[in-house]
Design a protein around this motif. Sequence first.
Motif, short mmCIF file in Angstrom:
data_model
loop_
_atom_site.label_atom_id
_atom_site.label_comp_id
_atom_site.label_asym_id
_atom_site.label_seq_id
_atom_site.Cartn_x
_atom_site.Cartn_y
_atom_site.Cartn_z
N ASP A 196 25.97 12.79 63.16
CA ASP A 196 25.92 14.25 63.31
C ASP A 196 25.67 14.92 61.96
O ASP A 196 24.88 15.86 61.84
N HIS A 199 22.17 14.39 60.96
CA HIS A 199 21.29 15.20 61.82
C HIS A 199 21.24 16.64 61.33
O HIS A 199 20.16 17.25 61.27
N GLN A 204 16.88 15.28 61.78
CA GLN A 204 16.48 14.09 62.53
C GLN A 204 17.71 13.41 63.10
O GLN A 204 18.76 13.34 62.45
N ASN A 205 17.57 12.88 64.32
CA ASN A 205 18.63 12.07 64.91
C ASN A 205 18.31 10.61 64.63
O ASN A 205 17.46 10.01 65.29
#
Length: 295
Positions: A196, A199, A204-205
Amino acid sequence: GLGLAGALLILFVPVIYDRMVESPTIAGQASAMSWFIFVPIPFLVAFALRSVNEPVFESPKPIGFMVSIRALFANYALRRVLLADLLFGLQAGAAGSLHFFFVGQVLLMPEAASPFLLIIFVSSVVFLPLWMKLSYSVGKHRAFCWGTLVQSIASLLVVFLPPEQFVWSILVFILIGVNNGAAGSLTRSMMADVIDEDHVATGQNRGALFFSMLTMTGKLGLALAVGIAYPLLAMIGFSAGEANDQAALDGVRYLLGGITGLAHLAIFVIMWNFPLDQARQRELQGELTRQAGSD
């Protein structure tokens, strides 16, 4: 949970084998366990492939090797979770490598080696909900730290455990298993918080990348443990197939207690001030929700 259940089930195999075979051996136990693993694999793989569908996303940009390395060195929280997981795998591998020698030749109860393993995993399953509940009260990393402290105490008790004391041994092995299940669950939950944070910072995940790193460090720790424990056994003069003097037997105690105890204490130090606490995690969740709303 399913991983613990699988570990628990397979530990029944050597126990059953010992009861069914007139002259049980460790090699026979290993053979029975490998058949127990081998036969269901095709069915379980087919079930997994049919049960889980890939979500439909836009094709992500491939993440190169150097990007992965830079992500590792740039993220402080990521490095701490990976190092803790590496050390936890190291102590688990050392404990597994030395367990049968310790129970069979040091405690003089070879017939109890498999039941004691079973006790460790039963303890892991039983205490898992308690650690999960504690993590909501004090935070994931603090619950993780308290669990490793309990296991370091258990490692110290191993050094002083007298031979042929079945009841005392059961109590120590229960204590050894207390944090096993929670440690695996909490490190993965903390990694989700790291993802998290990344991110929010990058947009970006990169969850797949970070979880693949976590899988790697645990396995690497297990492999390193074998490469460390067995050469040390040779250095202290311990022989698996022969009678050993008291110095060599005491050496097994110190190796088992020392490697596992020091690894747990190191994890405690590394994770006690982990930066992603409950307040920070709520901030990250709020920011991700805002980003999703703006998209």
